[in-house]
Write a protein that holds these residues in place. Structure first.
Motif, PDB file in Angstrom:
ATOM      1  N   ILE A  31      -5.008  13.579  13.627  1.00 14.01           N
ATOM      2  CA  ILE A  31      -6.162  13.967  12.817  1.00 14.01           C
ATOM      3  C   ILE A  31      -5.940  15.343  12.217  1.00 14.01           C
ATOM      4  CG2 ILE A  31      -7.406  14.789  14.874  1.00 14.01           C
ATOM      5  CD1 ILE A  31      -8.901  13.479  11.549  1.00 14.01           C
ATOM      6  N   ALA A  32      -5.336  16.255  12.974  1.00 15.39           N
ATOM      7  CA  ALA A  32      -5.061  17.586  12.431  1.00 15.39           C
ATOM      8  C   ALA A  32      -4.059  17.514  11.287  1.00 15.39           C
ATOM      9  CB  ALA A  32      -4.550  18.504  13.536  1.00 15.39           C
ATOM     10  N   ALA A  33      -3.026  16.701  11.456  1.00 12.27           N
ATOM     11  CA  ALA A  33      -2.020  16.546  10.405  1.00 12.27           C
ATOM     12  C   ALA A  33      -2.641  15.961   9.144  1.00 12.27           C
ATOM     13  CB  ALA A  33      -0.883  15.654  10.900  1.00 12.27           C
ATOM     14  N   ALA A  56     -12.977  14.446   8.564  1.00 11.95           N
ATOM     15  CA  ALA A  56     -12.149  13.551   7.744  1.00 11.95           C
ATOM     16  C   ALA A  56     -12.892  13.099   6.491  1.00 11.95           C
ATOM     17  CB  ALA A  56     -11.717  12.347   8.570  1.00 11.95           C
ATOM     18  N   ALA A  57     -14.165  12.794   6.647  1.00  9.52           N
ATOM     19  CA  ALA A  57     -14.963  12.308   5.510  1.00  9.52           C
ATOM     20  C   ALA A  57     -15.113  13.359   4.424  1.00  9.52           C
ATOM     21  CB  ALA A  57     -16.336  11.858   6.004  1.00  9.52           C
ATOM     22  N   ALA A  58     -14.980  14.626   4.790  1.00 11.50           N
ATOM     23  CA  ALA A  58     -15.147  15.709   3.826  1.00 11.50           C
ATOM     24  C   ALA A  58     -13.920  15.912   2.946  1.00 11.50           C
ATOM     25  CB  ALA A  58     -15.476  17.004   4.567  1.00 11.50           C
ATOM     26  N   GLU A  59     -12.810  15.259   3.285  1.00  8.04           N
ATOM     27  CA  GLU A  59     -11.563  15.455   2.530  1.00  8.04           C
ATOM     28  C   GLU A  59     -11.343  14.304   1.553  1.00  8.04           C
ATOM     29  OE1 GLU A  59     -10.103  18.248   2.696  1.00  8.04           O
ATOM     30  OE2 GLU A  59     -11.328  18.936   4.390  1.00  8.04           O
ATOM     31  N   LYS A  60     -11.409  14.604   0.270  1.00  9.75           N
ATOM     32  CA  LYS A  60     -11.294  13.571  -0.761  1.00  9.75           C
ATOM     33  C   LYS A  60      -9.902  12.942  -0.807  1.00  9.75           C
ATOM     34  CE  LYS A  60     -14.868  15.554  -3.757  1.00  9.75           C
ATOM     35  NZ  LYS A  60     -15.177  16.104  -5.104  1.00  9.75           N
ATOM     36  N   LYS A  61      -8.893  13.679  -0.401  1.00 10.62           N
ATOM     37  CA  LYS A  61      -7.520  13.176  -0.458  1.00 10.62           C
ATOM     38  C   LYS A  61      -7.118  12.435   0.820  1.00 10.62           C
ATOM     39  CE  LYS A  61      -6.100  14.868  -4.486  1.00 10.62           C
ATOM     40  NZ  LYS A  61      -5.465  14.054  -5.558  1.00 10.62           N
ATOM     41  N   ASP A 119     -15.255  12.743  18.712  1.00 11.72           N
ATOM     42  CA  ASP A 119     -14.985  11.690  17.729  1.00 11.72           C
ATOM     43  C   ASP A 119     -15.844  11.872  16.485  1.00 11.72           C
ATOM     44  OD1 ASP A 119     -14.210   9.014  16.676  1.00 11.72           O
ATOM     45  OD2 ASP A 119     -16.271   8.498  17.226  1.00 11.72           O
ATOM     46  N   SER A 120     -17.120  12.145  16.676  1.00 16.09           N
ATOM     47  CA  SER A 120     -18.021  12.286  15.529  1.00 16.09           C
ATOM     48  C   SER A 120     -17.661  13.504  14.683  1.00 16.09           C
ATOM     49  CB  SER A 120     -19.477  12.379  15.994  1.00 16.09           C
ATOM     50  OG  SER A 120     -19.708  13.571  16.732  1.00 16.09           O
ATOM     51  N   ILE A 121     -17.245  14.589  15.327  1.00 18.77           N
ATOM     52  CA  ILE A 121     -16.849  15.787  14.581  1.00 18.77           C
ATOM     53  C   ILE A 121     -15.613  15.503  13.742  1.00 18.77           C
ATOM     54  CG2 ILE A 121     -15.835  18.094  14.853  1.00 18.77           C
ATOM     55  CD1 ILE A 121     -17.785  18.520  17.185  1.00 18.77           C
ATOM     56  N   PHE A 122     -14.617  14.873  14.334  1.00 20.31           N
ATOM     57  CA  PHE A 122     -13.400  14.579  13.580  1.00 20.31           C
ATOM     58  C   PHE A 122     -13.684  13.621  12.423  1.00 20.31           C
ATOM     59  CE2 PHE A 122     -10.922  15.800  17.535  1.00 20.31           C
ATOM     60  CZ  PHE A 122     -10.417  16.963  16.967  1.00 20.31           C
ATOM     61  N   MET A 180       0.853  -1.181   0.000  1.00 21.89           N
ATOM     62  CA  MET A 180       0.000   0.000   0.000  1.00 21.89           C
ATOM     63  C   MET A 180       0.894   1.237   0.000  1.00 21.89           C
ATOM     64  SD  MET A 180      -3.041   0.977   2.693  1.00 21.89           S
ATOM     65  CE  MET A 180      -3.858  -0.584   2.334  1.00 21.89           C
ATOM     66  N   TYR A 181       0.393   2.322  -0.645  1.00 22.65           N
ATOM     67  CA  TYR A 181       1.196   3.537  -0.759  1.00 22.65           C
ATOM     68  C   TYR A 181       0.345   4.760  -0.425  1.00 22.65           C
ATOM     69  CZ  TYR A 181       3.768   7.463  -2.684  1.00 22.65           C
ATOM     70  OH  TYR A 181       4.395   8.665  -2.832  1.00 22.65           O
ATOM     71  N   ALA A 182       0.978   5.735   0.212  1.00 17.17           N
ATOM     72  CA  ALA A 182       0.386   7.053   0.430  1.00 17.17           C
ATOM     73  C   ALA A 182       1.494   8.089   0.301  1.00 17.17           C
ATOM     74  CB  ALA A 182      -0.257   7.137   1.812  1.00 17.17           C
ATOM     75  N   ASP A 183       1.160   9.257  -0.178  1.00 20.19           N
ATOM     76  CA  ASP A 183       2.169  10.326  -0.208  1.00 20.19           C
ATOM     77  C   ASP A 183       2.585  10.681   1.214  1.00 20.19           C
ATOM     78  OD1 ASP A 183       2.290  10.584  -2.978  1.00 20.19           O
ATOM     79  OD2 ASP A 183       0.581  11.950  -3.025  1.00 20.19           O
ATOM     80  N   VAL A 184       1.584  10.839   2.085  1.00 21.83           N
ATOM     81  CA  VAL A 184       1.838  11.130   3.495  1.00 21.83           C
ATOM     82  C   VAL A 184       1.139  10.077   4.343  1.00 21.83           C
ATOM     83  CG1 VAL A 184       1.431  12.750   5.399  1.00 21.83           C
ATOM     84  CG2 VAL A 184       2.154  13.611   3.157  1.00 21.83           C
ATOM     85  N   LEU A 185       1.890   9.436   5.212  1.00 20.66           N
ATOM     86  CA  LEU A 185       1.348   8.456   6.150  1.00 20.66           C
ATOM     87  C   LEU A 185       1.392   9.050   7.547  1.00 20.66           C
ATOM     88  CD1 LEU A 185       0.472   5.642   7.196  1.00 20.66           C
ATOM     89  CD2 LEU A 185       2.902   5.007   7.168  1.00 20.66           C
ATOM     90  N   VAL A 186       0.239   9.148   8.173  1.00 22.91           N
ATOM     91  CA  VAL A 186       0.156   9.629   9.546  1.00 22.91           C
ATOM     92  C   VAL A 186      -0.094   8.426  10.447  1.00 22.91           C
ATOM     93  CG1 VAL A 186      -0.976  11.212  11.149  1.00 22.91           C
ATOM     94  CG2 VAL A 186      -0.848  11.792   8.710  1.00 22.91           C
ATOM     95  N   VAL A 187       0.856   8.117  11.299  1.00 28.35           N
ATOM     96  CA  VAL A 187       0.728   6.975  12.201  1.00 28.35           C
ATOM     97  C   VAL A 187       0.090   7.479  13.496  1.00 28.35           C
ATOM     98  CG1 VAL A 187       1.876   5.070  13.366  1.00 28.35           C
ATOM     99  CG2 VAL A 187       2.760   5.926  11.173  1.00 28.35           C
ATOM    100  N   GLY A 188      -1.178   7.188  13.660  1.00 27.10           N
ATOM    101  CA  GLY A 188      -1.923   7.642  14.823  1.00 27.10           C
ATOM    102  C   GLY A 188      -2.951   8.692  14.440  1.00 27.10           C
ATOM    103  N   GLY A 189      -4.196   8.423  14.773  1.00 25.06           N
ATOM    104  CA  GLY A 189      -5.275   9.369  14.481  1.00 25.06           C
ATOM    105  C   GLY A 189      -5.700  10.124  15.712  1.00 25.06           C
ATOM    106  N   GLY A 190      -4.736  10.426  16.585  1.00 26.59           N
ATOM    107  CA  GLY A 190      -5.026  11.158  17.810  1.00 26.59           C
ATOM    108  C   GLY A 190      -5.162  12.648  17.571  1.00 26.59           C
ATOM    109  N   THR A 191      -4.895  13.429  18.592  1.00 26.82           N
ATOM    110  CA  THR A 191      -5.104  14.871  18.505  1.00 26.82           C
ATOM    111  C   THR A 191      -4.230  15.492  17.429  1.00 26.82           C
ATOM    112  OG1 THR A 191      -5.674  14.889  20.846  1.00 26.82           O
ATOM    113  CG2 THR A 191      -5.127  16.996  19.848  1.00 26.82           C
ATOM    114  N   ALA A 192      -2.943  15.187  17.429  1.00 24.77           N
ATOM    115  CA  ALA A 192      -2.068  15.705  16.391  1.00 24.77           C
ATOM    116  C   ALA A 192      -2.305  15.008  15.057  1.00 24.77           C
ATOM    117  CB  ALA A 192      -0.605  15.553  16.801  1.00 24.77           C
TER     118      ALA A 192
END
Length: 609
Positions: free
Chosen positions: A15-17, A100-105, A93-96, A1-13
């Motif tokens: 999800i923002a990243a 996230a769902a609103a971002e196509k990328k 959680d629901s807001i985040f 699997m490939y991604a341009d940017v991989l964020v390890v962890g969907g915590g406070t930082a």
């Protein structure tokens, strides 16, 4: 699997990243171990924001506005006295997830537990995970990886140098009463969300194993065997109201002889951590039973509709501290206390802001220093290079793992700061991908300009907010050091004042402007005429300003007329050349006409190149 940017962890930082990276048009993947997004402010149940109430910056402001929309405005979430913004964790959680769902990328994959980092020499190239639902092993390769784990697990796996625990003052130069380096970290907390089930309800738990009410001796006025043991001078009712949430719920995250516990999970394996976490859960259950039986709060019990867990407790504990990367720079107390008087001008490189005091939780560890709770400092900004490992490429660090001293972690760890640091990590990663450069090669000003477009603060100015007309101009000029702010420790919300309506002492301005040109003024304060003359002298020193410019720098009378024509458009009045110019007027004038923010590049230490 490939991604341009991989964020390890969907915590406070994390999800923002992820949100910010995707918004810049880069294919981004967030790999999160749990089924939730938001980390400490949702999955760990710390749903009361500490600090930044008066600095509505970037994604923090965006998230807070969505909280207001859910509950009906700011007053509806000022329910507890620990914060101006309290909410139910599942709402966060629901807001985040909606964001996230609103971002196509942006792709979010849940139930992926990090296993190890992949590298090629000193370049991190990806990571492997295990799908905790299926047992499948998953490998993700990426151009940029962001370590947004709670404890800095990616940097450790990649053998990137890091620190754990407290540094001696002789090493940091902080003079904060830490005589020797040690491995002490802050206490952790397994929070709980209690719900009021009504006055007639009896929700008393079965008496927990090893229960002794004296474990909580000193938690409040009504239960204290010795005044010297009183950790917090509050009543039992005030203890509850500390974290009162909307809809009849209470966040139990009580630091003074409550449910804090000292456990150092950082060096342990996953399995070892799970065993230790049981101790934190058990202490929280004992504290709940204590509240129910000692003070008659039997109508309060764990909220059954909050977390998707069998025990109704959060998905993981509140970690105040983890590994801290050895970064290109190290952010220390002196950079906060006196940012304009340091050999490094790190304030010029700011990408995230905070205003909370240095707050260390050490009450449950007798070997730890006990003098570091609510140490006063001004508001501050975090330097970009604190997110970048000293020598390794391919990895950007966020969450609580940035390159700060242990002492400074006591304020950079707070929720809004971590959210904003994550946003900056997302900008840096996305620009690295788009420009095909390593993160350390991306210009500081380039990152800052993107953040300003996102209405994020790069300077911690209290009195020029993001919704004001000239916010960006003040932020840019502040980051040059031409007009410096004045810091002030203030209760739970420290401040740095820009003083937009004040005049400027000529000697001060001449000294702070000498990085660009030497100026001499005859009056005691800078006049509008002096400011216009400064523009002309600067344009002669930097011929690039004269190229493709509509400003007639070489004709003083024409330049004055041009500025006079714009004065009212900028929202100013009384263009009298002889009167003193205000700091706001000067900031806007400099920014609009010569843009010193971009005129000279800076390095990661804030020095002009």
């Amino acid at each position: 699997m490939y991604a341009d940017v991989l964020v390890v962890g969907g915590g406070t930082a994390g999800i923002a990243a992820g949100l910010q990276s995707a918004r810049l048009g880069v294919n981004t993947l967030i790999a999160e171990e749990t089924t939730w997004l938001g980390g400490m402010i949702s999955a760990a149940g710390v749903s009361a924001f500490d600090g930044n109430h008066n600095m509505p910056s970037g994604i923090w402001a965006e998230f807070r506005e969505k909280i207001y929309q859910v509950y009906g405005g700011p007053k509806a979430v000022e329910t507890g006295w620990v914060s101006n913004t309290l909410f139910e964790p599942h709402v966060a959680d629901s807001i985040f997830k909606q964001m996230a769902a609103a971002e196509k990328k942006l792709t979010v994959m849940h139930q992926l537990r990090f296993i190890k980092a992949l590298s090629n020499g000193t370049t991190i190239t990806g990571a492997t995970f295990i799908n905790t639902k299926t047992g499948e092993s998953i490998t993700v390769n990426a151009k940029q990886i962001i370590d947004a784990t709670e404890l800095g697990d990616v940097m450790a796996s990649a053998n990137i140098p890091f620190d754990i625990g407290m540094e001696a003052g002789s090493i940091t130069g902080e003079n904060m009463g830490v005589p020797a380096t040690n491995d002490i970290i802050q206490d952790i907390t397994y929070t709980a969300i209690l719900k009021d089930y009504g006055a007639g309800a009896d929700c008393t738990l079965v008496k927990p194993a090893n229960y002794d009410p004296m474990e909580f001796d000193g938690c409040c006025n009504e239960f204290c065997s010795d005044p010297k043991k009183l950790a917090s001078n509050v009543t039992a009712a005030q203890l509850l109201d500390y974290g009162k949430l909307p809809n009849g719920k209470y966040m139990i995250n009580w630091p003074g002889k409550g449910n804090d516990i000292y456990l150092n999970l950082i060096p342990l394996t996953y399995e070892e951590r799970q065993q230790e976490i049981k101790k934190a859960k058990a202490k929280t259950i004992r504290f709940i039973y204590f509240l129910q039986t000692q003070f008659g709060f039997k109508h309060l019990a764990l909220a059954h509709n909050e977390f998707p867990t069998q025990d109704q407790l959060p998905l993981f504990p509140y970690h105040r501290e983890g590994r801290r990367v050895e970064g290109v720079v190290r952010f220390k107390v002196q950079h906060i206390a006196a940012p304009f008087n340091q050999p490094q001008a790190l304030y010029r490189t700011g990408i995230s802001v905070g205003d909370y005091p240095i707050d260390h939780h050490h009450r449950e560890n007798n070997n730890a220093p006990q003098h570091l709770n609510f140490y006063p400092v001004p508001s501050f900004n975090i330097p970009l290079a604190a997110l970048i490992p000293k020598q390794h490429n391919g990895l950007i660090v966020a969450e609580k793992g940035i390159s700060v001293s242990n002492i400074v972690n006591g304020t950079t760890r707070l929720q809004p700061v971590v959210l904003l640091t994550g946003q900056a990590a997302g900008v840096l990663a996305a620009l690295s991908v788009k420009q095909n450069k390593q993160a350390r090669e991306i210009g500081v000003r380039t990152v800052q300009e993107v953040l300003l477009k996102e209405k994020a603060y790069i300077m911690p100015y209290f009195d020029v907010r993001a919704d004001q007309k000239h916010f960006a101009a003040v932020q840019r000029i502040g980051a040059t050091g031409i007009l410096k702010g004045t810091g002030e420790p203030y209760k739970w919300a420290n401040r740095t004042w820009f003083y937009p309506d004040s005049t400027i002492a000529s000697a001060t301005f001449a000294n702070d402007y000498k990085e660009f040109v030497e100026m001499n003024f005859t009056s005691s304060t800078v006049s509008i005429a002096d400011a216009v003359a400064t523009l002309t002298v600067t344009a002669k020193r930097f011929p690039v300003l004269q190229k493709n410019s509509n400003w007639n720098f070489l004709n003083s009378s024409q330049l004055q007329k041009q500025i006079a024509a714009q004065w009212q458009n900028w929202g100013f009045v009384n263009f009298n050349l002889q009167r003193s110019i205000t700091r706001l007027e000067l900031a806007v004038l400099l920014d609009a006409v010569i843009n010193p923010f971009q005129l000279k590049a800076i390095d990661h230490e804030g020095h002009y190149k």
